[in-house]
Design a protein around this motif. Sequence first.
Motif, mmCIF file in Angstrom:
data_model
loop_
_atom_site.group_PDB
_atom_site.id
_atom_site.type_symbol
_atom_site.label_atom_id
_atom_site.label_comp_id
_atom_site.label_asym_id
_atom_site.label_seq_id
_atom_site.Cartn_x
_atom_site.Cartn_y
_atom_site.Cartn_z
ATOM 1 N N ALA A 97 10.478 3.754 -0.949
ATOM 2 C CA ALA A 97 9.353 4.170 -0.109
ATOM 3 C C ALA A 97 8.908 3.053 0.814
ATOM 4 C CB ALA A 97 8.200 4.604 -0.994
ATOM 5 N N ALA A 98 9.054 1.810 0.364
ATOM 6 C CA ALA A 98 8.544 0.696 1.144
ATOM 7 C C ALA A 98 9.553 0.181 2.148
ATOM 8 C CB ALA A 98 8.136 -0.430 0.211
ATOM 9 N N SER A 99 10.785 0.640 2.069
ATOM 10 C CA SER A 99 11.814 -0.011 2.865
ATOM 11 C C SER A 99 11.649 0.241 4.353
ATOM 12 C CB SER A 99 13.205 0.435 2.397
ATOM 13 O OG SER A 99 13.292 1.834 2.580
ATOM 14 N N ALA A 100 10.845 1.233 4.712
ATOM 15 C CA ALA A 100 10.593 1.464 6.127
ATOM 16 C C ALA A 100 9.983 0.226 6.758
ATOM 17 C CB ALA A 100 9.651 2.660 6.283
ATOM 18 N N ALA A 101 9.042 -0.378 6.046
ATOM 19 C CA ALA A 101 8.364 -1.548 6.587
ATOM 20 C C ALA A 101 9.185 -2.816 6.436
ATOM 21 C CB ALA A 101 7.021 -1.733 5.876
ATOM 22 N N GLN A 120 0.827 -1.196 0.000
ATOM 23 C CA GLN A 120 0.000 0.000 0.000
ATOM 24 C C GLN A 120 0.866 1.253 0.000
ATOM 25 O OE1 GLN A 120 -2.337 -1.121 3.303
ATOM 26 N NE2 GLN A 120 -4.091 -1.682 2.049
ATOM 27 N N ALA A 121 1.966 1.173 0.776
ATOM 28 C CA ALA A 121 2.886 2.307 0.828
ATOM 29 C C ALA A 121 3.439 2.581 -0.563
ATOM 30 C CB ALA A 121 4.014 2.022 1.810
ATOM 31 N N VAL A 122 3.845 1.490 -1.229
ATOM 32 C CA VAL A 122 4.382 1.656 -2.576
ATOM 33 C C VAL A 122 3.361 2.320 -3.461
ATOM 34 C CG1 VAL A 122 5.164 0.456 -4.630
ATOM 35 C CG2 VAL A 122 5.844 -0.374 -2.390
ATOM 36 N N ARG A 123 2.153 1.825 -3.349
ATOM 37 C CA ARG A 123 1.142 2.340 -4.256
ATOM 38 C C ARG A 123 0.891 3.813 -4.027
ATOM 39 N NH1 ARG A 123 -3.983 -1.040 -5.605
ATOM 40 N NH2 ARG A 123 -4.301 -0.834 -3.389
#
Lengths: 344, 608
Positions: free
Chosen positions: A66-70, A37-40
């Motif tokens: 962007a997604a690497s936080a998770a 979802q973050a990526v999107r």
Amino acid sequence: MNVAELSDLFVWSAATALTIALVAYAIDLARATEAAQAVRSARRPAVVGAGSASGGDVLTADPPPAASAASAPRRRAAGIAGSTLVLGTALLLVAIVLRGVAAGRWPTANMYEFTIVGTFCATAVLVVVQRRRAIAFLGVLVTGIAVLALVLALNTLHVQADAVQPALQRYWLVIHVGVAILATGVFTVAFATSVLQVLQDARTEGRSRLERPWRRADGLRQAFHGARVTGPAFAWLEQVPDARRLEALSFRLHAVGFVLWTFTLIGGAIWAEEAWGRYWGWDPKEVGTFVAWVVYAAYLHARTTRGWAGRRAAYIVFVGYAVVLANFTVVNLFITGKHSYSGL
Amino acid sequence: MTDRSRARQGARDPYRPEGLDDAFSDDATRSAAADEATPGGAAADAAAPETPAAGASSAGPVGTGAPAPLPALGAVGWLRWAWRQLTSMRVALLLLVLLAVAAVPGSVFPQRPQDPARVAEYLTDHPDVGPWLDRLGFFDVYASVWFSAVYLLLFVSLIGCILPRTRVHLAALRGRPPRTPRRLGRFPAQGSGTSGDAPRAVVERAAAVLRRRRLGVPAFRVDVHDEGAGTWSVSAERGYLRETGNLLFHLALLGLLVSVATGQLLHYRGQAIVVQGTGFANVQAGYDSFERGSAFDPADLDPFTLRLDDFESRFDPRTLQSRDFTAHVTVTEPGGEPTPEQIKVNHPIVAGGAKVYLMGNGYAPRLTVHDAAGEVAFAGTVPFLPQDEVYTSRGVVKVPDVSGGQDQVGLVGFLLPTAVEAAPGLWRSVDPQPAEPLLVLSVWHGNLGLDTGVPQNVYRLDESRMQQSVDAAGDVVTLYVRPGQTVDLPDGLGTLTFDDLPRFVALDLRHDPSLAWVLTFALLALAGLMASLFAPRRRLWLRAAPGADAAQDEGPGAATTVVTAAGLARGDDVGLQPELDRVLAAVLGAPPEPSSPSAGPDPQEDRT
Ligand code: HEM
């Protein structure tokens, strides 16, 4: 505590380890959903055009920064899942060996033993598949089935470890039953892959991307649409390989499973010729094995039939796997035949 | 994965494994060939493997609603149409599914060949639907018209699809690998590199690498082409085994069906009960039940004899489950010496061309009945059939040959191998071994009904014309007899002596000359299946062009040979790119540049 009880203890600890793996996979899956979802949301403005032009391929690329936080806790969950899966599989192997020692024979003579050995095969195949490509969903599905099977085995199918009656005293008990169990394990993982394939396909080819009128889409797909496969709850699917690759993986597993199943059928017939005086007699178990074989043959044909390849072929897999399970449960428990040996 | 499906990916189906008509994933070849100035060689080659599917692919559209030109369709046209439908993949699929469905009722309803008693029970329990199900063949599914129709149609369909494919495959086996397409850039597997050697040397080295033998056969069939202007290329193909295996599999299924059917015609099977100390002669009259295929003549039975010398059984002392049964027999073939043999469960012996199986065992008390006149009315053994784990066995003694004018006698009851009086007057067996044998019988007298002409079950007493003996108080008389004892029969019927307790074995004798064929075809099918599923079918091309040509691409100063390579596989093939990489590495002596267009984050994944 004797060896048989020790074996049971190991099955319990394997079930525990696999439960932890199940939870870890579930966390991994949830995180994957968040990440997707973050990526999107991160790239929505830029990629909408590209994404719809080339189908699922763009979406399956590695998550951008962007997604690497998770992804750090994700990796931890995936790591725990992977190691507890291996641990559970190893514990199960020990349990099986101890069971064989306790009974003084190869441990595949009754439903309890069939279940624990089959579960072992499924988790072992999962270990191999996950080494090459970790798919949290596959992990959830297979460890879920495994835990369920083990707990069921311990609570309702358990019988004393003991020697077997004359009709079973043959090396075919090892070959025929062993291969049948192995095939069941492979089919289990292959089935999970097909489920994933259909979900992925329904997602990437959602209602809006269908070229034919929605009315003419097949029922299963419409049902999935109702379940919002295209919605945010299934966003983790974007981390999963695309349907085409899943189909290829599922086919490879099914090819192996089908060969093993064919061997089960032939080995069973050879054994029946020695033990029952005929190689084929339409005993309920034989019928079940035959039906499953024909259904999987139909799957292989459907793959190469125009209009049936891909998703529809996967539906045949669902039927085939249901037959395999029914052949093991319903036929053993509710239908009397020559295979009704071991009480349970 | 074919290139066509790849091309469609955006538009229609994202994935579509190759079909019957894609004997090879030829679309790439074809589109590449279309780019060539003279499409001769490659295009013709690409078209060739299409022929096998002509039937199926032309039937496809017909099936999906665009009928063949109707006016021209005479009777022959319709036949052709029907044949094409029947031999299409779609119909084969339908028939496979039908076969699976049709096999199910056989394990839902009781089947006459397996369990006639349960069929009869079902018929009495369901007087309304039962007869209908019976008429429709639901109690003998696997011999029913509809089940046979499905599998016979399937096999006709199989023949119709296998024969043309065999012909095409035989031609393909003699064919050459297709010429190197002009552009290698559109194939699923790719590689490139440079070499200091001349193009010809590079290509010949590549040919040598590709021809390397594995298990004694060259891995690839290889052609070297001089493409002019100093450019050389090599084209290679492997995996003819895949289609061979597939054809072998389908043909072996046919062979299997034929051998099973032949076995049905030529077989016989019979059951015989043999009591310890007595023998069995292999003639039809020697069997308790006998069944044969229509092509077997009972006069051909090999008249060997078999004698049961001894029988051993072992049981688990705790659970009383059986652990071992061994029948010690003496077999005498006609004109041969008597030979001692052992028959065990799972270990049949062969005698007179038939397999002899140990299928059951039990006790056959030896009894003597003297009638009221003191004459011996009966002397012999009577098999009692075990009913449970502890061999509580049921049996009937029929005594018809009484002296004139007296009632015939029937004795019905149980044999308890190890009898224990659980409650006063209530006896039961606690062990399958004969530690304390006891016969518990009730007595009937009257007419046994043996002369009515209706065949009787030896294990059942027809009580309709008989009367049970009762004592003065009106209670049923029960006799308790132990081995060696003699008791008086009630109503002055005579006496009964329990002499001793030999064992009996139930033997199945079965002769089926097709067994070896059935096994052979089954194993051939398995081998063919494995080849068809696991043997990779691949085409590789490698082109070496002089560096001067490539100068535009590579920049000035590249005085080397430029090597490009591509690969194409039938179906999903994980091993294609690695194989291409291996070949390139062997040719160039260095790891090739990874240049696959689809080289994604996971190089392990398949490139299809
Ligand atoms: C008209 C009848 C049939 C036709 C047209 C047909 C056609 C084919 C074709 C073209 C393939 C090759 C697929 C490939 O290589 O990818 C194939 C494979 C196969 N067929 Fe058949 N077949 C028929 C009947 C049967 C029957 C009766 C069976 C068994 C019950 C069977 C079992 C198989 C199996 C197991 C494969 C391997 C699948 C594979 O290679 O992917 N076929 N069949």
